[in-house]
Design an enzyme around this catalytic site. Structure first.
Site, PDB file in Angstrom:
ATOM      1  CD  GLU A 118      -2.872  -1.113   0.043  1.00 30.19           C
ATOM      2  OE1 GLU A 118      -3.066  -0.078  -0.605  1.00 30.19           O
ATOM      3  OE2 GLU A 118      -3.390  -2.217  -0.264  1.00 30.19           O
ATOM      4  CD1 TRP A 150      -1.592  -0.259  -3.807  1.00 26.41           C
ATOM      5  CD2 TRP A 150      -1.877   0.887  -5.714  1.00 26.41           C
ATOM      6  NE1 TRP A 150      -2.195  -1.083  -4.723  1.00 26.41           N
ATOM      7  CE2 TRP A 150      -2.383  -0.410  -5.901  1.00 26.41           C
ATOM      8  CE3 TRP A 150      -1.950   1.788  -6.785  1.00 26.41           C
ATOM      9  CZ2 TRP A 150      -2.958  -0.827  -7.096  1.00 26.41           C
ATOM     10  CZ3 TRP A 150      -2.514   1.376  -7.982  1.00 26.41           C
ATOM     11  CH2 TRP A 150      -3.009   0.088  -8.141  1.00 26.41           C
ATOM     12  CD1 TRP A 153     -17.579  12.854 -17.386  1.00 23.97           C
ATOM     13  CD2 TRP A 153     -18.315  11.039 -16.336  1.00 23.97           C
ATOM     14  NE1 TRP A 153     -16.502  12.028 -17.205  1.00 23.97           N
ATOM     15  CE2 TRP A 153     -16.915  10.899 -16.556  1.00 23.97           C
ATOM     16  CE3 TRP A 153     -18.992  10.007 -15.683  1.00 23.97           C
ATOM     17  CZ2 TRP A 153     -16.195   9.778 -16.158  1.00 23.97           C
ATOM     18  CZ3 TRP A 153     -18.256   8.892 -15.270  1.00 23.97           C
ATOM     19  CH2 TRP A 153     -16.889   8.786 -15.507  1.00 23.97           C
ATOM     20  CG  ASN A 171      -8.533   1.826   0.142  1.00 27.18           C
ATOM     21  OD1 ASN A 171      -8.467   2.770  -0.643  1.00 27.18           O
ATOM     22  ND2 ASN A 171      -8.300   0.575  -0.238  1.00 27.18           N
ATOM     23  CD1 TRP A 181     -13.111  11.055 -14.008  1.00 30.09           C
ATOM     24  CD2 TRP A 181     -11.906  12.201 -12.504  1.00 30.09           C
ATOM     25  NE1 TRP A 181     -12.088  11.691 -14.680  1.00 30.09           N
ATOM     26  CE2 TRP A 181     -11.328  12.389 -13.790  1.00 30.09           C
ATOM     27  CE3 TRP A 181     -11.307  12.826 -11.416  1.00 30.09           C
ATOM     28  CZ2 TRP A 181     -10.191  13.186 -13.993  1.00 30.09           C
ATOM     29  CZ3 TRP A 181     -10.185  13.610 -11.620  1.00 30.09           C
ATOM     30  CH2 TRP A 181      -9.635  13.786 -12.896  1.00 30.09           C
ATOM     31  CD1 TRP A 217     -11.415  10.856  -6.001  1.00 26.50           C
ATOM     32  CD2 TRP A 217     -13.261  10.105  -7.023  1.00 26.50           C
ATOM     33  NE1 TRP A 217     -12.451  10.941  -5.106  1.00 26.50           N
ATOM     34  CE2 TRP A 217     -13.595  10.493  -5.709  1.00 26.50           C
ATOM     35  CE3 TRP A 217     -14.252   9.592  -7.847  1.00 26.50           C
ATOM     36  CZ2 TRP A 217     -14.897  10.383  -5.206  1.00 26.50           C
ATOM     37  CZ3 TRP A 217     -15.551   9.478  -7.357  1.00 26.50           C
ATOM     38  CH2 TRP A 217     -15.865   9.865  -6.054  1.00 26.50           C
TER      39      TRP A 217
HETATM   40  C1  LIG Z   1     -11.486   7.521  -4.505  1.00 26.29           C
HETATM   41  C2  LIG Z   1     -10.292   7.440  -3.599  1.00 26.29           C
HETATM   42  C3  LIG Z   1      -9.706   8.601  -3.109  1.00 26.29           C
HETATM   43  C4  LIG Z   1      -8.581   8.553  -2.275  1.00 26.29           C
HETATM   44  N1  LIG Z   1      -8.026   9.707  -1.825  1.00 26.29           N
HETATM   45  C5  LIG Z   1      -6.927   9.680  -1.034  1.00 26.29           C
HETATM   46  C6  LIG Z   1      -6.323  10.876  -0.566  1.00 26.29           C
HETATM   47  O1  LIG Z   1      -6.736  11.994  -0.887  1.00 26.29           O
HETATM   48  N2  LIG Z   1      -5.245  10.758   0.254  1.00 26.29           N
HETATM   49  C7  LIG Z   1      -4.719   9.545   0.622  1.00 26.29           C
HETATM   50  O2  LIG Z   1      -3.743   9.491   1.360  1.00 26.29           O
HETATM   51  N3  LIG Z   1      -5.262   8.409   0.170  1.00 26.29           N
HETATM   52  C8  LIG Z   1      -6.351   8.418  -0.640  1.00 26.29           C
HETATM   53  N4  LIG Z   1      -6.898   7.251  -1.078  1.00 26.29           N
HETATM   54  C9  LIG Z   1      -6.218   5.973  -0.778  1.00 26.29           C
HETATM   55  C10 LIG Z   1      -6.651   5.251   0.515  1.00 26.29           C
HETATM   56  O3  LIG Z   1      -8.050   5.157   0.557  1.00 26.29           O
HETATM   57  C11 LIG Z   1      -6.166   5.945   1.770  1.00 26.29           C
HETATM   58  O4  LIG Z   1      -4.772   6.191   1.677  1.00 26.29           O
HETATM   59  C12 LIG Z   1      -6.391   5.054   3.011  1.00 26.29           C
HETATM   60  O5  LIG Z   1      -7.759   4.760   3.141  1.00 26.29           O
HETATM   61  C13 LIG Z   1      -5.908   5.787   4.241  1.00 26.29           C
HETATM   62  O6  LIG Z   1      -6.158   5.061   5.397  1.00 26.29           O
HETATM   63  P1  LIG Z   1      -4.963   4.413   6.227  1.00 26.29           P
HETATM   64  O7  LIG Z   1      -3.892   5.402   6.443  1.00 26.29           O
HETATM   65  O8  LIG Z   1      -5.547   3.734   7.409  1.00 26.29           O
HETATM   66  O9  LIG Z   1      -4.443   3.341   5.174  1.00 26.29           O
HETATM   67  P2  LIG Z   1      -3.519   2.018   5.330  1.00 26.29           P
HETATM   68  O10 LIG Z   1      -4.322   0.909   4.809  1.00 26.29           O
HETATM   69  O11 LIG Z   1      -3.072   1.914   6.746  1.00 26.29           O
HETATM   70  O12 LIG Z   1      -2.343   2.311   4.364  1.00 26.29           O
HETATM   71  C14 LIG Z   1      -1.135   2.974   4.760  1.00 26.29           C
HETATM   72  C15 LIG Z   1      -0.815   4.089   3.808  1.00 26.29           C
HETATM   73  O13 LIG Z   1      -0.613   3.595   2.487  1.00 26.29           O
HETATM   74  C16 LIG Z   1      -1.099   4.535   1.543  1.00 26.29           C
HETATM   75  N5  LIG Z   1      -2.217   3.935   0.804  1.00 26.29           N
HETATM   76  C17 LIG Z   1      -3.076   2.985   1.237  1.00 26.29           C
HETATM   77  N6  LIG Z   1      -3.945   2.658   0.262  1.00 26.29           N
HETATM   78  C18 LIG Z   1      -3.642   3.423  -0.798  1.00 26.29           C
HETATM   79  C19 LIG Z   1      -4.174   3.560  -2.105  1.00 26.29           C
HETATM   80  N7  LIG Z   1      -5.197   2.812  -2.531  1.00 26.29           N
HETATM   81  N8  LIG Z   1      -3.630   4.479  -2.925  1.00 26.29           N
HETATM   82  C20 LIG Z   1      -2.575   5.222  -2.538  1.00 26.29           C
HETATM   83  N9  LIG Z   1      -2.017   5.136  -1.309  1.00 26.29           N
HETATM   84  C21 LIG Z   1      -2.552   4.246  -0.448  1.00 26.29           C
HETATM   85  C22 LIG Z   1      -1.615   5.740   2.323  1.00 26.29           C
HETATM   86  O14 LIG Z   1      -0.593   6.697   2.399  1.00 26.29           O
HETATM   87  C23 LIG Z   1      -1.918   5.127   3.673  1.00 26.29           C
HETATM   88  O15 LIG Z   1      -1.880   6.048   4.716  1.00 26.29           O
HETATM   89  C24 LIG Z   1      -8.033   7.282  -1.934  1.00 26.29           C
HETATM   90  C25 LIG Z   1      -8.630   6.113  -2.420  1.00 26.29           C
HETATM   91  C26 LIG Z   1      -9.747   6.183  -3.238  1.00 26.29           C
HETATM   92  C27 LIG Z   1     -10.363   4.916  -3.747  1.00 26.29           C
END
Ligand SMILES: Cc1cc2nc3c(=O)[nH]c(=O)nc-3n(C[C@H](O)[C@H](O)[C@H](O)COP(=O)(O)OP(=O)(O)OC[C@H]3O[C@@H](n4cnc5c(N)ncnc54)[C@H](O)[C@@H]3O)c2cc1C
Length: 469
Positions: free
Chosen positions: A268, A271, A299, A334, A352, A375
């Site tokens: 993650e 990502w 859209w 997420n 989007w 998105w």
């Molecule tokens: C439509 C959409 C919009 C999003 N917008 C953002 C946003 O503005 N900022 C943001 O930080 N994340 C965003 N995410 C990714 C992800 O949802 C969040 O990073 C995550 O939910 C944060 O929770 P956590 O720190 O507990 O994640 P954990 O599961 O604990 O992951 C640890 C870290 O990994 C990174 N990460 C995790 N999943 C993703 C992912 N799918 N894509 C990129 N990085 C990821 C983040 O930095 C996160 O803090 C988005 C996802 C979607 C589907």
């Protein structure tokens, strides 16, 4: 002397530009620039203000202080360099098009004043351009990127500068309030900011929950992810500190399953870096589709449906729970972000960019790379996006990821006393059944099967495959 311009690096340790560029005395600065504030929103500003307080305390405990100023960054930095006779300034590299253009202006202004700029890659382990295909091109497919990212050696954390290197500005510059900056109090309870909170969260997550990440990360009710996203977005934790701690958790893992869970968590983090590289090489994606379709995607424009989505009033329980979590906590899980994004683009057939903008305004963790990547993935317009014909079914998603409707009932009080089976079957219930079970909760605003067909037709038209006979 060197000015260090804090931006999305609101921490003293593991901060490469702060600690490593030279051995000059350092004067730390934070600038509230109206041009940057134009793109901000209350939850993020609240998080920043909170984080600035703890950062300032750290400096004060070392007989220095954080100099907080307001105004255009190039002008303020040039003015402070002159006032304090600084011959250098440092900051962390920005990755968005807007951020990079702004930094060029700062650098030009400082060059003109004879001040040397040190712009350092700090927010990512591997800077854009360092992980590429064999032909040297940036990746557009995450899985290949991940393999290289996973195996590439990573720099370890660096210590904070010693107190003997810090300079006192000799005056007290108060941190403004939200009101001073022209922002309203956020409607959400914004997560606590600050580097200490980030450290605490990281240690807690890595002590045990990380070992269950694989099985729990898709269950929003488990609240089992790290919740480090606002800290990564605002740099209250350094990526090297985070990674070092995760690697230690991997070494201490009790078994193979736990080790694999740690690896899933690392994927993650990759990502995040992948989306930053995508944004760096394609700055236009903040407003444009990454993927080109033959025709424009048509859209719909429907302010009422958009508002129902924003308010969590769509009659699709998992969607509404997510949208209400966002408003209540400036955060959303997420899995649920993926579900609500699919719903906006594939059920409501709305652009989007509407969703991106709403998230930008409501999330404490918004950053353009991840927000845009998420998105465009959901809308089937991005890199490595889900194919346009794979459309999330919001009912089955809710049932699979929140079987006991715990998450739904936490955020949608109208459904609190309702049996989970009824909640997951909400779209099939009769009017009478619905009003008996939860009279205040709306009926579905759209029919998923109908909208699914409409979404497929919309994408086929965009692909130039529409059957016009
Ligand atoms: C439509 C959409 C919009 C999003 N917008 C953002 C946003 O503005 N900022 C943001 O930080 N994340 C965003 N995410 C990714 C992800 O949802 C969040 O990073 C995550 O939910 C944060 O929770 P956590 O720190 O507990 O994640 P954990 O599961 O604990 O992951 C640890 C870290 O990994 C990174 N990460 C995790 N999943 C993703 C992912 N799918 N894509 C990129 N990085 C990821 C983040 O930095 C996160 O803090 C988005 C996802 C979607 C589907």
């Amino acid at each position: 002397m060197r000015l260090h311009w804090h931006r999305t690096d609101l921490r003293p340790s593991d901060n490469l530009p702060l600690s490593t560029v030279d051995s000059e005395p350092i004067l730390p600065v934070y600038v509230f620039d109206p041009q940057i504030l134009d793109h901000a929103a209350p939850p993020r500003i609240a998080f920043i203000l909170d984080s600035l307080e703890t950062l300032r305390e750290w400096y004060r405990a070392r007989e220095s202080d954080l100099l907080v100023v307001r105004g255009s960054a190039p002008e303020q930095l040039a003015r402070l360099a002159d006032e304090y006779d600084a011959d250098a300034a440092s900051w962390a590299q920005a990755y968005s098009g807007l951020g990079r253009r702004r930094d060029e202006r700062v650098q030009e202004r400082l060059d003109a004043a004879g001040v040397e700029s040190h712009v350092v890659h700090d927010h990512l382990h591997h800077e854009p351009g360092s992980i590429t295909t064999n032909k040297g091109e940036p990746y557009s497919v995450y899985s290949y990127f991940w393999k290289k990212w996973r195996d590439r050696e990573k720099r370890g954390s660096v210590p904070a500068p010693g107190a003997d290197r810090l300079v006192s500005p000799g005056r007290d510059t108060p941190i403004p309030t939200l009101d001073d900056l022209g922002f309203e109090t956020p409607e959400a309870t914004v997560p606590d900011g600050g580097y200490e909170e980030a450290r605490h969260r990281l240690n807690e997550f890595c002590s045990e929950p990380i070992y269950r990440y694989e099985e729990t990360r898709d269950r929003p009710a488990a609240n089992a992810t790290s919740r480090l996203s606002p800290h990564l977005a605002h740099g209250t934790v350094g990526v090297r500190t985070l990674h070092d701690r995760v690697v230690r958790a991997r070494e201490e893992a009790p078994d193979d399953e736990a080790r694999e869970a740690v690896e899933t968590f690392r994927s993650e983090l990759a990502w995040r870096e992948f989306y930053h590289h995508v944004l760096y090489f394609n700055p236009e994606v903040v407003t444009e589709n990454y993927r080109e379709y033959e025709n424009d995607i048509e859209w719909r424009d429907d302010p009422e449906e958009l508002q129902a989505w924003k308010d969590g009033e769509t009659g699709y329980p998992i969607v509404d729970a997510g949208m209400r979590q966002l408003r209540a906590e400036a955060y959303m899980h997420n899995r649920v972000r993926m579900i609500v994004a699919s719903f906006l683009t594939k059920d409501l057939l709305l652009d989007w960019r509407e969703g991106y903008d709403w998230f930008r305004r409501k999330l404490a963790d918004h950053n353009p790379a991840n927000n845009n990547g998420g998105w465009q993935w959901a809308a089937s317009t991005g890199t490595d996006a889900q194919p346009y014909f794979r459309i999330f079914n919001p009912m089955t998603q809710g049932e699979r990821h929140d079987p006991d409707a715990e998450y739904i009932r936490e955020y949608v009080p109208e459904l609190r006393g309702v049996d989970p089976d009824l909640i997951h079957d909400w779209h099939n219930l009769s009017l009478t059944q619905r009003s008996r079970a939860a009279p205040d909760y709306p009926a579905p605003i759209v029919d998923h099967s109908e909208r699914r067909e409409a979404a497929l037709a919309m994408f086929e038209q965009a692909r130039g495959e529409a059957d016009d006979g």
